[in-house]
Design a protein around this motif. Structure first.
Motif, PDB file in Angstrom:
ATOM      1  N   ALA A   1      -3.846  42.261  12.487  1.00 50.58           N
ATOM      2  CA  ALA A   1      -4.165  40.893  12.087  1.00 50.58           C
ATOM      3  C   ALA A   1      -3.880  40.770  10.590  1.00 50.58           C
ATOM      4  O   ALA A   1      -3.497  41.732   9.931  1.00 50.58           O
ATOM      5  CB  ALA A   1      -5.624  40.606  12.391  1.00 50.58           C
ATOM      6  N   TYR A   2      -4.076  39.573  10.039  1.00 54.04           N
ATOM      7  CA  TYR A   2      -3.996  39.439   8.583  1.00 54.04           C
ATOM      8  C   TYR A   2      -5.116  40.260   7.971  1.00 54.04           C
ATOM      9  O   TYR A   2      -6.269  40.159   8.370  1.00 54.04           O
ATOM     10  CB  TYR A   2      -4.171  37.979   8.157  1.00 54.04           C
ATOM     11  CG  TYR A   2      -3.031  37.094   8.558  1.00 54.04           C
ATOM     12  CD1 TYR A   2      -1.835  37.125   7.855  1.00 54.04           C
ATOM     13  CD2 TYR A   2      -3.135  36.221   9.627  1.00 54.04           C
ATOM     14  CE1 TYR A   2      -0.777  36.304   8.217  1.00 54.04           C
ATOM     15  CE2 TYR A   2      -2.080  35.401  10.000  1.00 54.04           C
ATOM     16  CZ  TYR A   2      -0.910  35.450   9.287  1.00 54.04           C
ATOM     17  OH  TYR A   2       0.134  34.643   9.654  1.00 54.04           O
TER      18      TYR A   2
ATOM     19  N   SER B   1      -7.732  41.361   4.883  1.00 57.56           N
ATOM     20  CA  SER B   1      -8.405  40.558   3.871  1.00 57.56           C
ATOM     21  C   SER B   1      -7.491  40.534   2.645  1.00 57.56           C
ATOM     22  O   SER B   1      -6.739  41.476   2.389  1.00 57.56           O
ATOM     23  CB  SER B   1      -9.759  41.142   3.537  1.00 57.56           C
ATOM     24  OG  SER B   1      -9.632  42.180   2.613  1.00 57.56           O
ATOM     25  N   LEU B   2      -7.555  39.460   1.898  1.00 56.18           N
ATOM     26  CA  LEU B   2      -6.561  39.204   0.863  1.00 56.18           C
ATOM     27  C   LEU B   2      -6.502  40.305  -0.192  1.00 56.18           C
ATOM     28  O   LEU B   2      -5.427  40.673  -0.674  1.00 56.18           O
ATOM     29  CB  LEU B   2      -6.875  37.852   0.220  1.00 56.18           C
ATOM     30  CG  LEU B   2      -5.766  37.182  -0.567  1.00 56.18           C
ATOM     31  CD1 LEU B   2      -4.477  37.137   0.203  1.00 56.18           C
ATOM     32  CD2 LEU B   2      -6.213  35.783  -0.941  1.00 56.18           C
TER      33      LEU B   2
ATOM     34  N   TYR C   1      -2.126  35.471  -2.821  1.00 58.10           N
ATOM     35  CA  TYR C   1      -2.047  34.674  -1.592  1.00 58.10           C
ATOM     36  C   TYR C   1      -0.727  33.913  -1.499  1.00 58.10           C
ATOM     37  O   TYR C   1      -0.050  33.923  -0.471  1.00 58.10           O
ATOM     38  CB  TYR C   1      -3.231  33.712  -1.519  1.00 58.10           C
ATOM     39  CG  TYR C   1      -3.157  32.787  -0.334  1.00 58.10           C
ATOM     40  CD1 TYR C   1      -3.192  33.292   0.962  1.00 58.10           C
ATOM     41  CD2 TYR C   1      -3.020  31.414  -0.501  1.00 58.10           C
ATOM     42  CE1 TYR C   1      -3.095  32.448   2.059  1.00 58.10           C
ATOM     43  CE2 TYR C   1      -2.930  30.564   0.581  1.00 58.10           C
ATOM     44  CZ  TYR C   1      -2.960  31.088   1.860  1.00 58.10           C
ATOM     45  OH  TYR C   1      -2.855  30.256   2.943  1.00 58.10           O
TER      46      TYR C   1
ATOM     47  N   GLY D   1       0.820  36.534   0.801  1.00 55.79           N
ATOM     48  CA  GLY D   1      -0.339  36.565   1.688  1.00 55.79           C
ATOM     49  C   GLY D   1      -1.010  37.915   1.567  1.00 55.79           C
ATOM     50  O   GLY D   1      -0.922  38.579   0.534  1.00 55.79           O
ATOM     51  N   SER D   2      -1.639  38.373   2.637  1.00 53.59           N
ATOM     52  CA  SER D   2      -2.285  39.685   2.610  1.00 53.59           C
ATOM     53  C   SER D   2      -1.214  40.776   2.688  1.00 53.59           C
ATOM     54  O   SER D   2      -0.039  40.491   2.865  1.00 53.59           O
ATOM     55  CB  SER D   2      -3.254  39.803   3.775  1.00 53.59           C
ATOM     56  OG  SER D   2      -2.600  39.506   4.992  1.00 53.59           O
ATOM     57  N   SER D   3      -1.643  42.037   2.539  1.00 57.07           N
ATOM     58  CA  SER D   3      -0.673  43.137   2.571  1.00 57.07           C
ATOM     59  C   SER D   3      -0.633  43.781   3.956  1.00 57.07           C
ATOM     60  O   SER D   3      -1.550  43.609   4.753  1.00 57.07           O
ATOM     61  CB  SER D   3      -1.043  44.190   1.524  1.00 57.07           C
ATOM     62  OG  SER D   3      -0.962  43.629   0.227  1.00 57.07           O
TER      63      SER D   3
ATOM     64  N   THR E   1      -1.070  46.260   6.920  1.00 58.81           N
ATOM     65  CA  THR E   1      -2.336  46.939   7.162  1.00 58.81           C
ATOM     66  C   THR E   1      -2.205  48.445   7.340  1.00 58.81           C
ATOM     67  O   THR E   1      -3.000  49.212   6.813  1.00 58.81           O
ATOM     68  CB  THR E   1      -2.989  46.365   8.429  1.00 58.81           C
ATOM     69  OG1 THR E   1      -2.018  46.334   9.474  1.00 58.81           O
ATOM     70  CG2 THR E   1      -3.495  44.962   8.181  1.00 58.81           C
TER      71      THR E   1
END
Lengths: 498, 498
Positions: A145-146, A148-149, A342, A346-348, A350
């Motif tokens: 998933a995305y 956390s930022l 952001y 966006g996020s990195s 995982t």
């Protein structure tokens, strides 16, 4: 790192004496018996320390004679203090940087000496490969998933631990995981500047950072920099008084390309200077963990009391650049840093984050750093010896305090870009000096990467590059004069060009 | 995709008739015998098509009576054409976007309805998990060098193949792999604009794109947009005549949040309009491959003849966002796009690229898209039905043509941010309307994600959100009046506030 064995200590002591010139190339070392008496160790331990150095190629055993130093140690002078343009200029040179970074293949030896790759074949990296596979196998798809930022919390925890080795104490909430150090630097620049602003930089400086200035429409104010002591604080102070500088961007530890580490006192003075002029500092620490000295030198961030130092780093020089895993400790700019992160990517990703966090948590990272620091220090000496042997007289060479980059300064009439053209037929290349300057300085300089195995192929490559450089210098005045004549300008004298 | 079986065709035909309202909730379907006579198929095939729809919950078998429609189909009206500020404004709202994107956990149902996640539990994703593990296991460490700047050649080849499905023919050298669609959009914006410039956008628009405008110091010129036909070409033309617009940023296919896909004629007209005014278009196509119709609608880039459309996309909505894998087809801006990519994050992470390329090459991606389009279309209908059932009277709902987002427009006095505050205690949340506007419009609107399984928990969640919305509307005039009175302004009438 604390579990260094006695024989390893002796090995390092001997190596250091060789590098200091106590024992020079061809010198005979003390006998094993003398050595164990001097050091108060067993014959086995003394013998093991010699064997280790022999395995590294620094000394050789000659039957019935003892051990002799093989790596030639030289006293080649350091590059001179740089004298860049002392006014803000726009950056260019993308064409040459592109040639270096677009479509580059790490398999080519051509690339190996010119690029920014660490040694990817190190045995101490193998646990990371296992952890990556393991993380991948165990990860459910929801792991993708995305994120956390700010990035994986465990990784940020490990990063704060790592930063503490440089004397910089920050909380994991003050760390933002980024897509390599490149994104960290880009975010920091965007936080602090608007197009048209002036940024003070050490000079020569990493070409990637230079290109960032270009892309953002910033002007670089290049500050004279010394290959031993780093950026000139006096010149920087004058610049801060004279120009509306919005940020100072420096690589004070294991500098790329010059290799110096500024000492604590000068680092403290730099932070103090920035405070007095209320300017923020972008600190590129990407090679800092590869300092040969233990403990590693402190970062500028360690002396920062009001959050004005934005520390940027990554695992691209210590582990694997293809993971694209870096971080930014943005100090007082945290909230805006998250915003910039952001809107940048966006996020990195995982998966790499959890594997690297685990690699660090289990102590593999510390062990790997110890091994690489040692390897790179040995390679530095070998590479300096080869340069001394094969490059033209008058060549000056840096003495890096860490990392895996050597900076060469040849006689002023030398042209490193022309050298690269000449090296194409040999499938070789170097990182030419002008990439490291906003104003196209350092044409007579070049950078060599010594991360990978210094085998016969690399040896031959360095010799070829040295030969080409010699040839160019021998030919240069004549060929330049001919070119000028073709251009129809007969009034220019040859000597005026040099 | 071409190997659809006969029973699947019949299943889809029946489903479409239900969605068209030919059969409504509670209606009895033709008997299996009638159905196989009508369609000229065997009893087995006809029975299989009913069984499939029953498994999807669209119909149910009642003993000795036949099959009945269970999913209520409604004719809830579409959201009205938007009427944003028709002047360039600066973007804000980072605080609310941050609440949605910082530290969000996909495990929380709170997040599930508000966020931008696709269904990560789809069975057709499993081969990707295997390929990722396999790539990881087989990759030597040298695989983790810096990738070439444009990205993995095989992946770029697969991407051009994918783009051809939208009628856009580009060479793999005209594709740059990026860190998610976010980086593609950010690069495109940086290529085309300087701080202070004006960018025309459809409105409502993806909040991530809005925040990019904010971070770059750009002004958004929001163009009225219709939930069925997309951006108003007339209003856009007026805007182009009136303001110095530097770029048009739109999501013309499976729009987020409105769900429409502009038809070919209007897409062609939009590209033509941009050509006449010599403006570039940034096309966000990130949901385009999730169009329910097959073949998928054409992209704007398909109508682009002079390289002025910069197409941005990723696998974050179709596969796994945590891979951070996107791309930019930068048209005539290729060289500068590579430069911006270099100074933004350097090259992209290597491993995910090869695994995704393989996933596409083996046909898994096409199979996965087919399955997801079908799932999301069914979810759309179920979610619309629930909204119709539980939300206040007067609620208007989009009819997405693809993707997994529903846009709700409630009566004007409704406040979606206040709704979120009320939902905290239920551990629920929605994406509030003002995030999708530069000027804080759409307070009475919200977006719901319907990607994941629509189980009892989600059903209950939608009901709770509907209840909270009803309560707010019932309470609202009174509570607002009280607040105003506290502020000491007794002259404002309650009705004036609505």
């Amino acid at each position: 790192m604390s579990r260094t064995k006695r024989y390893e200590q002796l090995r390092d002591l001997l190596a250091e004496r060789i590098h200091q010139g106590v024992y020079r190339c061809g010198d005979r070392l003390p006998s094993v018996r003398q050595w164990c008496q001097q050091q108060g160790v067993s014959m086995t331990t003394a013998q093991a320390s010699f064997a280790a150095l022999e395995a590294e190629g620094l000394i050789e055993a000659r039957p019935r004679s003892g051990y002799f130093v093989t790596a030639p140690v030289n006293n080649t002078p350091l590059p001179q203090r740089s004298q860049p343009e002392q006014r803000p200029v726009h950056v260019s040179r993308w064409a040459q940087v592109k040639a270096l970074v677009v479509g580059s293949s790490p398999q080519q030896i051509r690339h190996a000496l010119a690029n920014g790759l660490p040694d990817l074949r190190a045995r101490t990296l193998l646990p990371l490969q296992r952890l990556l596979t393991q993380s991948q196998r165990q990860a459910s798809l929801t792991h993708f998933a995305y994120d956390s930022l700010a990035g994986d919390a465990e990784l940020r925890h490990q990063i704060t631990h790592l930063m503490s080795h440089s004397g910089c104490m920050r909380h994991q909430d003050d760390v933002v995981v980024t897509t390599g150090c490149q994104e960290a630097l880009a975010i920091a620049l965007r936080l602090l500047t608007q197009p048209g602003d002036v940024v003070a930089v050490d000079s020569p400086a990493f070409y990637g950072a230079m290109q960032m200035l270009e892309a953002r429409g910033l002007k670089a104010l290049e500050i004279p920099t010394d290959a031993e002591h780093g950026i000139s604080l006096g010149a920087l102070e004058l610049a801060l008084e004279q120009w509306p500088v919005k940020a100072i961007m420096v690589t004070p530890t294991c500098n790329n390309p010059l290799g110096y580490s500024m000492d604590d006192q000068r680092k403290k003075a730099l932070v103090e200077l920035a405070r007095r002029h209320d300017v923020a500092i972008i600190e590129d620490d990407v090679y800092g963990d590869l300092a040969y000295a233990a403990p590693r030198p402190r970062s500028l961030a360690a002396f920062d009391e009001d959050g004005r130092v934005l520390l940027c780093s990554s695992v691209s020089k210590t582990l694997l650049p293809g993971l694209r895993l870096g971080w930014l400790a943005p100090g007082r700019y945290r909230d805006r840093a998250l915003h910039e992160k952001y809107v940048s990517t966006g996020s990195s990703a995982t998966l790499a984050q959890s594997a690297v966090a685990e690699f660090m948590a289990r102590g593999h990272y510390a062990r790997h750093l110890t091994a690489m620091r040692r390897q790179y220090r040995l390679h530095r000496d070998q590479m300096r010896a080869w340069v001394h042997q094969y490059f033209p007289e008058g060549t000056r060479v840096s003495v890096p305090s860490g990392g895996f980059m050597l900076w060469l300064e040849l006689p002023e009439r030398f042209d490193s870009i022309a050298l690269n053209q000449c090296l194409v037929e040999h499938q070789l290349g170097v990182a030419p000096g002008p990439l490291f300057s906003a104003s196209g300085k350092y044409q007579h300089c070049l950078r060599l990467n010594f991360a990978s195995t210094l085998d016969d192929i690399t040896h031959a490559a360095v010799r070829t590059i040295g030969d080409c450089a010699r040839e160019q210098l021998a030919r240069r005045p004549e060929s330049k004069a001919i070119r000028i004549r073709h251009d129809g300008d007969k009034s220019s004298s040859t000597s005026g060009l040099i």
